[in-house]
Design a protein around this motif. Structure first.
Motif, PDB file in Angstrom:
ATOM      1  N   GLY A  45       6.616  12.305   8.828  1.00 56.11           N
ATOM      2  CA  GLY A  45       5.525  11.789   9.652  1.00 56.11           C
ATOM      3  C   GLY A  45       4.183  11.916   8.943  1.00 56.11           C
ATOM      4  N   LYS A  46       3.966  13.041   8.268  1.00 59.80           N
ATOM      5  CA  LYS A  46       2.736  13.222   7.481  1.00 59.80           C
ATOM      6  C   LYS A  46       2.640  12.152   6.397  1.00 59.80           C
ATOM      7  N   LEU A  47       3.751  11.925   5.704  1.00 60.95           N
ATOM      8  CA  LEU A  47       3.752  10.908   4.650  1.00 60.95           C
ATOM      9  C   LEU A  47       3.547   9.513   5.241  1.00 60.95           C
ATOM     10  N   GLN A  48       4.187   9.230   6.361  1.00 60.52           N
ATOM     11  CA  GLN A  48       4.060   7.909   6.971  1.00 60.52           C
ATOM     12  C   GLN A  48       2.616   7.642   7.381  1.00 60.52           C
ATOM     13  N   ARG A  49       1.916   8.660   7.911  1.00 58.05           N
ATOM     14  CA  ARG A  49       0.513   8.481   8.275  1.00 58.05           C
ATOM     15  C   ARG A  49      -0.332   8.194   7.031  1.00 58.05           C
ATOM     16  N   LEU A  50      -0.034   8.872   5.920  1.00 55.97           N
ATOM     17  CA  LEU A  50      -0.737   8.616   4.654  1.00 55.97           C
ATOM     18  C   LEU A  50      -0.485   7.189   4.177  1.00 55.97           C
ATOM     19  N   TRP A  51       0.776   6.764   4.180  1.00 52.94           N
ATOM     20  CA  TRP A  51       1.120   5.412   3.726  1.00 52.94           C
ATOM     21  C   TRP A  51       0.509   4.350   4.641  1.00 52.94           C
ATOM     22  N   ASN A  52       0.574   4.571   5.953  1.00 46.57           N
ATOM     23  CA  ASN A  52       0.000   3.604   6.900  1.00 46.57           C
ATOM     24  C   ASN A  52      -1.498   3.438   6.666  1.00 46.57           C
ATOM     25  N   LEU A  53      -2.188   4.559   6.509  1.00 47.46           N
ATOM     26  CA  LEU A  53      -3.629   4.507   6.295  1.00 47.46           C
ATOM     27  C   LEU A  53      -3.953   3.799   4.980  1.00 47.46           C
ATOM     28  N   SER A  54      -3.178   4.089   3.964  1.00 48.57           N
ATOM     29  CA  SER A  54      -3.378   3.456   2.655  1.00 48.57           C
ATOM     30  C   SER A  54      -3.193   1.945   2.734  1.00 48.57           C
ATOM     31  N   ASN A  55      -2.212   1.496   3.509  1.00 48.02           N
ATOM     32  CA  ASN A  55      -1.932   0.061   3.618  1.00 48.02           C
ATOM     33  C   ASN A  55      -2.884  -0.673   4.547  1.00 48.02           C
ATOM     34  N   ARG A  56      -3.420   0.017   5.536  1.00 43.40           N
ATOM     35  CA  ARG A  56      -4.200  -0.655   6.570  1.00 43.40           C
ATOM     36  C   ARG A  56      -5.708  -0.614   6.350  1.00 43.40           C
ATOM     37  N   THR A 100      -9.532   9.450  -5.858  1.00 51.56           N
ATOM     38  CA  THR A 100      -9.192  10.878  -5.893  1.00 51.56           C
ATOM     39  C   THR A 100      -7.995  11.157  -6.780  1.00 51.56           C
ATOM     40  N   ILE A 101      -6.962  10.363  -6.620  1.00 54.15           N
ATOM     41  CA  ILE A 101      -5.707  10.608  -7.348  1.00 54.15           C
ATOM     42  C   ILE A 101      -5.701   9.896  -8.700  1.00 54.15           C
ATOM     43  N   GLY A 102      -6.339   8.741  -8.756  1.00 55.30           N
ATOM     44  CA  GLY A 102      -6.362   7.970  -9.993  1.00 55.30           C
ATOM     45  C   GLY A 102      -5.396   6.801 -10.000  1.00 55.30           C
ATOM     46  N   CYS A 103      -4.693   6.602  -8.884  1.00 53.46           N
ATOM     47  CA  CYS A 103      -3.763   5.475  -8.779  1.00 53.46           C
ATOM     48  C   CYS A 103      -3.486   5.209  -7.303  1.00 53.46           C
ATOM     49  N   GLN A 104      -2.860   4.080  -7.032  1.00 54.92           N
ATOM     50  CA  GLN A 104      -2.420   3.770  -5.672  1.00 54.92           C
ATOM     51  C   GLN A 104      -1.042   4.397  -5.451  1.00 54.92           C
ATOM     52  N   LEU A 105      -0.770   4.744  -4.223  1.00 56.00           N
ATOM     53  CA  LEU A 105       0.549   5.285  -3.890  1.00 56.00           C
ATOM     54  C   LEU A 105       1.511   4.141  -3.597  1.00 56.00           C
ATOM     55  N   LYS A 106       2.754   4.306  -3.991  1.00 56.41           N
ATOM     56  CA  LYS A 106       3.784   3.359  -3.585  1.00 56.41           C
ATOM     57  C   LYS A 106       4.083   3.623  -2.120  1.00 56.41           C
ATOM     58  N   THR A 107       4.359   2.553  -1.395  1.00 61.78           N
ATOM     59  CA  THR A 107       4.676   2.715   0.023  1.00 61.78           C
ATOM     60  C   THR A 107       6.031   2.084   0.326  1.00 61.78           C
ATOM     61  N   PRO A 108       6.770   2.653   1.270  1.00 59.09           N
ATOM     62  CA  PRO A 108       8.101   2.117   1.580  1.00 59.09           C
ATOM     63  C   PRO A 108       8.028   0.741   2.235  1.00 59.09           C
ATOM     64  N   SER A 117       8.682   6.006  -2.942  1.00 60.13           N
ATOM     65  CA  SER A 117       7.408   6.386  -2.333  1.00 60.13           C
ATOM     66  C   SER A 117       7.254   7.906  -2.255  1.00 60.13           C
ATOM     67  N   VAL A 118       8.307   8.590  -1.847  1.00 58.99           N
ATOM     68  CA  VAL A 118       8.257  10.056  -1.780  1.00 58.99           C
ATOM     69  C   VAL A 118       8.072  10.628  -3.183  1.00 58.99           C
ATOM     70  N   LYS A 119       8.796  10.092  -4.148  1.00 61.83           N
ATOM     71  CA  LYS A 119       8.677  10.570  -5.537  1.00 61.83           C
ATOM     72  C   LYS A 119       7.266  10.360  -6.064  1.00 61.83           C
ATOM     73  N   CYS A 120       6.662   9.220  -5.733  1.00 61.23           N
ATOM     74  CA  CYS A 120       5.290   8.935  -6.159  1.00 61.23           C
ATOM     75  C   CYS A 120       4.327   9.983  -5.596  1.00 61.23           C
ATOM     76  N   VAL A 121       4.487  10.337  -4.343  1.00 56.24           N
ATOM     77  CA  VAL A 121       3.634  11.364  -3.729  1.00 56.24           C
ATOM     78  C   VAL A 121       3.867  12.709  -4.410  1.00 56.24           C
ATOM     79  N   MET A 122       5.128  13.056  -4.635  1.00 52.86           N
ATOM     80  CA  MET A 122       5.439  14.365  -5.219  1.00 52.86           C
ATOM     81  C   MET A 122       5.043  14.459  -6.690  1.00 52.86           C
ATOM     82  N   ASP A 123       4.903  13.329  -7.358  1.00 55.89           N
ATOM     83  CA  ASP A 123       4.479  13.331  -8.759  1.00 55.89           C
ATOM     84  C   ASP A 123       2.977  13.560  -8.922  1.00 55.89           C
TER      85      ASP A 123
END
Length: 152
Positions: A62-73, A84-92, A103-109
Motif C-alpha cells: 500500500g505504501k508503494l502503491q501510494r508512491l506510484w500513484n502520486l508519481s503517475n498522477r 531527489t532520487i535522480g531518476c523516475q520510478l518504474k510503476t506497475p 517496480s518493486v526492484k526499482c524502488v529497492m535499488d
C-alpha cells in the motif's frame, strides 16, 4: 526459421507438395504458467497465510502503491522524485507480466536516504526496516520468475 516440404491435397483430391516456412516454436504455455505462478498463485499463498502476514504485505505494498500513484498522477510529485532520487520510478501496469516485480526492484535499488527524502517531501509514510526486509525477500523470490518471463 526452418523450411519444410509438406504434402497436401486440394479440393479435387489431387496431392501436391509445397514449401512451408515456419518460425521457431514459442512457448506460450510455459510463459503463461510462470505468469500465473508470479501473480495468481502468489496471491493465493498470501491469502492462505496467517492474517498478520497478509496485513503486513498489504501495508507495505500500500505504501508503494501510494508512491506510484502520486508519481503517475502529479507532474510536481514526479519532478520531486526525479530531483531527489535522480531518476523516475518504474510503476506497475496490468499488461506487463513482471511489472510489479520490476517496480518493486526499482524502488529497492534506490539509496534508502534518497528514497526516504523523496517520500518525506511527498508527505508519504516511509518504508521502515521490516518493510525493506519483506520487499527484499519478495525481490529475491520473484527475481528468477521475472527473469524467465522476460526471456520467454
Amino acid at each position: 526459421m526452418t523450411t519444410s516440404i509438406t504434402k497436401d491435397t486440394d479440393e479435387r483430391g489431387i496431392e501436391f507438395d509445397f514449401n512451408r516456412r515456419t518460425l521457431c516454436k514459442d512457448f506460450p504455455c510455459c510463459s503463461h504458467c510462470l505468469n500465473l505462478i508470479a501473480t495468481t498463485d502468489f496471491k493465493k499463498v498470501e491469502s492462505g497465510r496467517a492474517s498478520s502476514f497478509k496485513l503486513v504485505h498489504e501495508k507495505v505494498f500500500g505504501k508503494l502503491q501510494r508512491l506510484w500513484n502520486l508519481s503517475n498522477r502529479s507532474v510536481r510529485a514526479s519532478e520531486i522524485i526525479c530531483d531527489t532520487i535522480g531518476c523516475q520510478l518504474k510503476t506497475p501496469c496490468a499488461t506487463r507480466w513482471s511489472s510489479e516485480f520490476d517496480s518493486v526492484k526499482c524502488v529497492m535499488d534506490q539509496p534508502e536516504d534518497k528514497l526516504n527524502s523523496a517520500m518525506k517531501k511527498l508527505k508519504l509514510e516511509l518504508l521502515d526496516e521490516a518493510d525493506r526486509v519483506l520487499l527484499n525477500e519478495y525481490v529475491a523470490i520473484m527475481s528468477l520468475l521475472a527473469k524467465y518471463l522476460d526471456v520467454l
